[in-house]
Design a protein around this motif. Structure first.
Motif, PDB file in Angstrom:
ATOM      1  N   ASP A  27       0.835  -1.198   0.000  1.00 43.81           N
ATOM      2  CA  ASP A  27       0.000   0.000   0.000  1.00 43.81           C
ATOM      3  C   ASP A  27       0.872   1.250   0.000  1.00 43.81           C
ATOM      4  O   ASP A  27       1.064   1.884   1.030  1.00 43.81           O
ATOM      5  CB  ASP A  27      -0.908  -0.002   1.231  1.00 43.81           C
ATOM      6  N   PRO A  30      -0.475   7.378  -1.807  1.00 40.95           N
ATOM      7  CA  PRO A  30      -1.195   7.744  -3.038  1.00 40.95           C
ATOM      8  C   PRO A  30      -0.416   8.779  -3.829  1.00 40.95           C
ATOM      9  O   PRO A  30       0.156   9.714  -3.254  1.00 40.95           O
ATOM     10  CB  PRO A  30      -2.520   8.317  -2.523  1.00 40.95           C
ATOM     11  N   HIS A 259      -4.639   3.770  -7.156  1.00 36.70           N
ATOM     12  CA  HIS A 259      -4.623   3.750  -5.691  1.00 36.70           C
ATOM     13  C   HIS A 259      -6.042   3.946  -5.142  1.00 36.70           C
ATOM     14  O   HIS A 259      -6.776   4.829  -5.590  1.00 36.70           O
ATOM     15  CB  HIS A 259      -3.707   4.850  -5.173  1.00 36.70           C
ATOM     16  N   ALA A 261      -7.128   5.364  -2.555  1.00 34.46           N
ATOM     17  CA  ALA A 261      -7.384   6.716  -2.056  1.00 34.46           C
ATOM     18  C   ALA A 261      -7.785   7.653  -3.192  1.00 34.46           C
ATOM     19  O   ALA A 261      -8.663   8.508  -3.030  1.00 34.46           O
ATOM     20  CB  ALA A 261      -6.143   7.256  -1.342  1.00 34.46           C
ATOM     21  N   TYR A 264     -11.310   6.876  -4.227  1.00 34.83           N
ATOM     22  CA  TYR A 264     -12.265   7.489  -3.314  1.00 34.83           C
ATOM     23  C   TYR A 264     -12.454   8.978  -3.633  1.00 34.83           C
ATOM     24  O   TYR A 264     -13.586   9.479  -3.630  1.00 34.83           O
ATOM     25  CB  TYR A 264     -11.803   7.315  -1.869  1.00 34.83           C
ATOM     26  N   THR A 299     -13.226  -0.356  -3.843  1.00 38.20           N
ATOM     27  CA  THR A 299     -13.418   0.957  -3.208  1.00 38.20           C
ATOM     28  C   THR A 299     -14.811   1.492  -3.491  1.00 38.20           C
ATOM     29  O   THR A 299     -15.476   2.041  -2.604  1.00 38.20           O
ATOM     30  CB  THR A 299     -12.349   1.942  -3.718  1.00 38.20           C
ATOM     31  N   GLN A 312     -12.581   9.859   6.907  1.00 33.87           N
ATOM     32  CA  GLN A 312     -12.881  10.563   5.656  1.00 33.87           C
ATOM     33  C   GLN A 312     -13.912  11.668   5.866  1.00 33.87           C
ATOM     34  O   GLN A 312     -13.895  12.671   5.149  1.00 33.87           O
ATOM     35  CB  GLN A 312     -13.387   9.548   4.614  1.00 33.87           C
ATOM     36  N   PHE A 317      -7.984  14.723   3.226  1.00 33.29           N
ATOM     37  CA  PHE A 317      -7.633  13.535   2.448  1.00 33.29           C
ATOM     38  C   PHE A 317      -6.290  12.962   2.875  1.00 33.29           C
ATOM     39  O   PHE A 317      -6.156  11.765   3.120  1.00 33.29           O
ATOM     40  CB  PHE A 317      -7.614  13.888   0.962  1.00 33.29           C
ATOM     41  N   TRP A 318      -5.268  13.834   2.970  1.00 32.62           N
ATOM     42  CA  TRP A 318      -3.923  13.331   3.266  1.00 32.62           C
ATOM     43  C   TRP A 318      -3.822  12.852   4.700  1.00 32.62           C
ATOM     44  O   TRP A 318      -3.128  11.865   4.989  1.00 32.62           O
ATOM     45  CB  TRP A 318      -2.885  14.408   2.965  1.00 32.62           C
ATOM     46  N   THR A 320      -6.337  11.568   6.380  1.00 36.61           N
ATOM     47  CA  THR A 320      -7.058  10.291   6.357  1.00 36.61           C
ATOM     48  C   THR A 320      -6.162   9.179   5.830  1.00 36.61           C
ATOM     49  O   THR A 320      -6.117   8.080   6.389  1.00 36.61           O
ATOM     50  CB  THR A 320      -8.314  10.405   5.468  1.00 36.61           C
ATOM     51  N   SER A 321      -5.467   9.475   4.738  1.00 37.46           N
ATOM     52  CA  SER A 321      -4.557   8.480   4.165  1.00 37.46           C
ATOM     53  C   SER A 321      -3.488   8.081   5.171  1.00 37.46           C
ATOM     54  O   SER A 321      -3.173   6.896   5.333  1.00 37.46           O
ATOM     55  CB  SER A 321      -3.911   9.044   2.893  1.00 37.46           C
ATOM     56  N   ASN A 324      -5.122   5.995   8.042  1.00 36.78           N
ATOM     57  CA  ASN A 324      -5.428   4.637   7.581  1.00 36.78           C
ATOM     58  C   ASN A 324      -4.170   3.792   7.495  1.00 36.78           C
ATOM     59  O   ASN A 324      -4.147   2.627   7.895  1.00 36.78           O
ATOM     60  CB  ASN A 324      -6.122   4.684   6.220  1.00 36.78           C
TER      61      ASN A 324
END
Length: 430
Positions: A27, A30, A259, A261, A264, A299, A312, A317-318, A320-321, A324
């Motif tokens: 993983d 992103p 990716h 992310a 999403y 996804t 989320q 976004f970043w 959250t990434s 996660n």
């Protein structure tokens, strides 16, 4: 303490390093760049892609919009990894059997109404009435051309003497007005100059497709929609009656290796752009889980069925990434470290106590010898051995948790010393 730390840190560090390398490969972070195939500049696809790009830019994602001839070429670009295209707007109905190995859908995004204009004194309502006419159905590379060919074949109007003229939509309308062709078929939104020009042209009529419902059941990628009376111009009552139309179903496809992310973010973008009600769709109808000719990505399945996660909803976004990834990384690390820490604690205790246990055994052996022999000649040897043991006990430096074990060893030593003292007294008394 340092030894204990080393026993935990060394294997723990090795486990963390292995998990980190594995996680980085499984993983990765992103990327900040995305390429989407969006059709001809200024087209509906192109306009939607530009809306997506503006939304993704809020999260620092640079979306490159790749121009093409239309939906068919978009799909071809997405199939080709060398094109670097990772997402594409396209029409449902053109996927091939092998596409599902590498491509997935993010869902339906909008329906594009297809208008059939004709020039005839006779009212045309069935496809069979177009047989033998001169038809313009779009240029090569556009999705409308092969899609309409399927519709015409289903309606028995595709075979000779029907003639197909290769014209773009603007030229098709011009040729229809000039009488150079009999029928112009093209997709359009309701507010375009092209549609208004066709509606305003003298002797040019909009076809009410009476069999639209049956065609939608027969041809994949086609839907039946109704253009309501007065919807284009309420004041002038255009159209002056409800009109049955065909519409193409359009979806957003991605490569499976895109990716999650970014998938999403695209799902959030298409929801923001397409969720509003329109002439042919209800509020929230798009993006739609169905229909698709390719399976939804994992996804997208999660997005439609569960919605956004807690992170989320309430973080960027970043972040959250990152959260996660941290959660995904920390859980297996903790799970792996628990047995390591337990084993290391037992190992450390064994290493700390093994010298104490060895001296206990030495004292026990000395007690056994004292019980077997009361010879004065051996007594001196026993006293010398006890002195060596006591000297070793006195030099012990041990961690606080094990002081009670050292205290027991000292008690054992005093007991042996007392036993030797009693034996020496008995021998002297004799």
């Amino acid at each position: 303490m340092l030894r204990r730390f080393s026993l935990i840190a060394l294997p723990g560090t090795a486990v963390i390093a292995i998990l980190y390398v594995a996680y980085s490969l499984i993983d990765p972070l992103p990327p900040r760049r995305l390429v989407i195939a969006a059709g001809i500049a200024g087209s509906g696809y192109d306009n939607f892609a530009r809306s997506y790009a503006r939304i993704l830019a809020r999260d620092g994602i640079d979306m490159e919009i790749r121009s093409s001839a239309g939906a068919v070429e978009n799909l071809d670009l997405l199939r080709n990894p060398a094109s670097t295209v990772q997402a594409a707007l396209t029409t449902v109905g053109f996927a091939e059997p092998g596409d599902s190995d590498h491509l997935a859908s993010l869902g339906g995004v909008f329906d594009a109404p297809i208008f059939v204009f004709y020039k005839s004194t006779e009212r045309v309502t069935r496809l069979a009435q177009l047989r033998g006419k001169r038809l313009a159905i779009g240029t090569a590379g556009t999705s409308i051309r092969p899609l309409i060919l399927q519709v015409l074949k289903a309606g028995g109007a595709a075979d000779a003497p029907t003639q197909f003229v290769d014209l773009d939509y603007d030229r098709a309308v011009d040729s229809l007005i000039a009488g150079e062709i009999d029928v112009a078929i093209f997709p359009s939104q309701l507010d375009t100059p092209l549609l208004r020009r066709a509606l305003a042209a003298p002797d040019v009529r909009l076809m009410d497709v009476a069999q639209a419902g049956a065609i939608a059941k027969t041809v994949p990628g086609i839907k039946h929609v109704v253009l309501l009376q007065g919807l284009i111009d309420l004041a002038r009552d255009i159209p002056d009656a409800d009109v049955n139309l065909l519409a193409s179903v359009n979806s957003l496809l991605v490569r499976k290796d895109l990716h999650p992310a970014l998938q999403y973010l695209l799902l959030e973008a298409i929801r923001e752009v397409h969720t509003a009600p329109g002439p042919f769709n209800r509020l929230g109808e798009f993006p739609a889980e169905q229909p698709n000719d390719l399976p939804l990505s994992l996804t997208a399945q999660s997005f439609y069925r569960s919605g956004p996660t807690f992170w989320q909803r309430y973080t960027s976004f970043w972040l959250t990434s990152l959260l996660n990834r941290a959660l995904f990384f920390i859980v297996p690390v903790v799970a792996a470290l628990i047995p390591i820490i337990g084993f290391a604690s037992r190992l450390y205790r064994w290493l700390a106590l093994r010298r104490i246990v060895r001296l206990h055994r030495a004292l026990g052996g000395l007690e056994h010898e004292l019980a077997q022999s009361e010879d004065k000649a051996h007594l001196a040897q026993h006293q010398a051995r006890l002195s060596e043991i006591e000297s070793a006990v006195g030099k012990f430096k041990i961690a606080p948790p094990f002081e009670v074990d050292l205290h027991r060893l000292r008690i054992h030593s005093r007991m042996v010393q007392d036993q030797i003292g009693r034996m020496a007294s008995c021998i002297d008394g004799n």
